[in-house]
Design a protein around this motif. Structure first.
Motif, short mmCIF file in Angstrom:
data_model
loop_
_atom_site.label_atom_id
_atom_site.label_comp_id
_atom_site.label_asym_id
_atom_site.label_seq_id
_atom_site.Cartn_x
_atom_site.Cartn_y
_atom_site.Cartn_z
N ALA A 1 2.54 -8.26 -11.34
CA ALA A 1 1.89 -7.44 -10.32
C ALA A 1 0.64 -6.76 -10.86
O ALA A 1 0.54 -6.39 -12.03
CB ALA A 1 2.86 -6.39 -9.78
N LYS A 2 -0.33 -6.57 -9.95
CA LYS A 2 -1.53 -5.81 -10.25
C LYS A 2 -1.48 -4.50 -9.48
O LYS A 2 -0.86 -4.41 -8.42
CB LYS A 2 -2.78 -6.60 -9.84
CG LYS A 2 -2.94 -7.93 -10.57
CD LYS A 2 -4.18 -8.67 -10.11
CE LYS A 2 -4.36 -9.99 -10.84
NZ LYS A 2 -5.58 -10.73 -10.38
N VAL B 1 0.86 -1.18 0.00
CA VAL B 1 0.00 0.00 0.00
C VAL B 1 0.90 1.24 0.00
O VAL B 1 1.45 1.62 1.03
CB VAL B 1 -0.93 0.00 1.23
CG1 VAL B 1 -1.92 1.16 1.15
CG2 VAL B 1 -1.69 -1.34 1.33
N GLU B 2 1.10 1.81 -1.18
CA GLU B 2 2.01 2.93 -1.37
C GLU B 2 3.31 2.75 -0.59
O GLU B 2 3.60 3.48 0.37
CB GLU B 2 1.32 4.26 -1.03
CG GLU B 2 0.25 4.60 -2.03
CD GLU B 2 -0.33 6.00 -1.92
OE1 GLU B 2 -0.98 6.43 -2.90
OE2 GLU B 2 -0.16 6.65 -0.88
N PRO B 3 4.10 1.75 -0.96
CA PRO B 3 5.33 1.47 -0.21
C PRO B 3 6.29 2.65 -0.23
O PRO B 3 6.45 3.32 -1.25
CB PRO B 3 5.92 0.26 -0.96
CG PRO B 3 5.33 0.32 -2.33
CD PRO B 3 3.95 0.88 -2.13
N GLY B 4 6.92 2.90 0.91
CA GLY B 4 7.84 4.02 1.04
C GLY B 4 9.25 3.65 0.61
O GLY B 4 9.67 2.50 0.73
N PHE C 1 -0.39 -3.82 -5.74
CA PHE C 1 -0.09 -2.48 -5.28
C PHE C 1 -1.39 -1.71 -5.17
O PHE C 1 -2.23 -1.75 -6.08
CB PHE C 1 0.85 -1.77 -6.25
CG PHE C 1 2.25 -2.31 -6.27
CD1 PHE C 1 3.22 -1.82 -5.42
CD2 PHE C 1 2.58 -3.35 -7.14
CE1 PHE C 1 4.51 -2.33 -5.44
CE2 PHE C 1 3.88 -3.86 -7.16
CZ PHE C 1 4.84 -3.35 -6.32
N ILE C 2 -1.57 -0.99 -4.05
CA ILE C 2 -2.75 -0.15 -3.87
C ILE C 2 -2.29 1.28 -3.62
O ILE C 2 -1.40 1.53 -2.80
CB ILE C 2 -3.63 -0.62 -2.70
CG1 ILE C 2 -4.02 -2.09 -2.85
CG2 ILE C 2 -4.89 0.25 -2.61
CD1 ILE C 2 -4.87 -2.63 -1.71
N VAL D 1 6.89 5.93 -6.98
CA VAL D 1 7.55 4.70 -6.53
C VAL D 1 6.63 3.50 -6.75
O VAL D 1 7.06 2.45 -7.24
CB VAL D 1 7.97 4.80 -5.06
CG1 VAL D 1 8.49 3.47 -4.53
CG2 VAL D 1 9.03 5.89 -4.87
N LEU D 2 5.36 3.65 -6.40
CA LEU D 2 4.39 2.56 -6.59
C LEU D 2 4.36 2.11 -8.04
O LEU D 2 4.44 0.90 -8.33
CB LEU D 2 3.01 3.04 -6.13
CG LEU D 2 1.84 2.04 -6.21
CD1 LEU D 2 0.81 2.37 -5.14
CD2 LEU D 2 1.16 2.08 -7.58
#
Length: 269
Positions: free
Chosen positions: A239-240, A118-121, A215-216, A228-229
């Motif tokens: 990946a979706k 979820v919006e990885p940093g 990925f959300i 980044v996402l």
């Protein structure tokens, strides 16, 4: 609240619902309460396990020492999954917790069934993003400035700078009291984050992820996080990506029902 001893640390967590395990990892200034708005809809079909990483609430850390890093938190999550002894879990991480979850998937894909980021940093290196510049991003620089304020005793000023850097000017002022208190409870961890030694994402990192991945993102999130996402989403095999309209970085609080529908649809397909 329950605890599980991992790597010499009593890791606190909440558990709700029954079914296949869904382990949730919070981001910066979060804790096991981060996902509470989505507990209801997610727990209809899943055993939702929400943990607090080392040094986050209910611990009140002073920010001193070298026991806070992406590497250590990754090792802790791996050990936590092993201690659960449930077999492979679905792993979901938000923001910095998304980075931790990504590294868990790199190191121990055998422990995971599916991965939700979820919006990885983090930041991209030049192999993943040819336009990437050396050094910390503008967001990372703002977070470092926020941590400096907190270390100097200006907790409110530091949290304002942190939250507004992600959600826009004035966002901290508009935040409900309960959400503000959760961030205050974890303010000192931002000092540790300045010593995180967080490696940038590379193309090889992304291509090495073999776990089915979703990925959300929030359609209204600004700055580097959506970039980044999408960079990662384009290179993680198969990946979706799902974007939630009308929501930003904390989309599971802003649109919990839609967020949960997306998660559960991915987990059952």
């Amino acid at each position: 609240m329950q605890t599980l001893s991992v790597n010499g640390y009593n890791m606190a967590y909440l558990e709700v619902g029954q079914g296949p395990p869904l382990l949730c990892v919070h981001g910066s200034l979060g804790d096991f309460r981060t996902w509470s708005a989505a507990f209801g809809p997610l727990s209809n079909d899943r055993r939702v396990i929400s943990l607090s990483l080392r040094h986050f609430f209910p611990e009140h850390w002073d920010g001193v020492g070298d026991s806070y890093s992406i590497a250590l938190h990754t090792a802790d999550v791996i050990a936590f999954i092993e201690k659960l002894d449930t077999g492979p879990v679905d792993l979901m991480g938000h923001s910095r917790g998304g980075h931790v979850s990504f590294r868990v998937a790199q190191r121990r894909p055998d422990l995971l069934r599916r991965l939700i980021l979820v919006e990885p940093g983090g930041e991209c290196d030049a192999t993943l993003d040819p336009a990437a510049k050396l050094g910390p991003s503008a967001l990372a620089a703002r977070i470092a400035a926020a941590a400096e304020k907190i270390a100097a005793g200006d907790v409110e000023g530091g949290l304002t700078l942190f939250f507004d850097a992600i959600e826009g000017s004035g966002a901290w002022t508009r935040l409900p009291a309960a959400a503000k208190q959760q961030l205050r409870d974890n303010a000192m961890t931002l000092i540790g984050q300045t010593r995180d030694k967080r490696p940038p994402f590379s193309k090889a990192d992304a291509e090495a992820i073999k776990v089915p991945t979703l990925f959300i993102g929030g359609a209204d999130t600004r700055g580097a996080l959506p970039h980044v996402l999408h960079m990662l989403g384009a290179h993680v095999p198969g990946a979706k990506t799902a974007m939630i309209s009308g929501a930003s970085h904390w989309m599971f609080e802003q649109a919990p029902q839609r967020f949960s529908e997306i998660v559960l649809e991915f987990l059952v397909t």
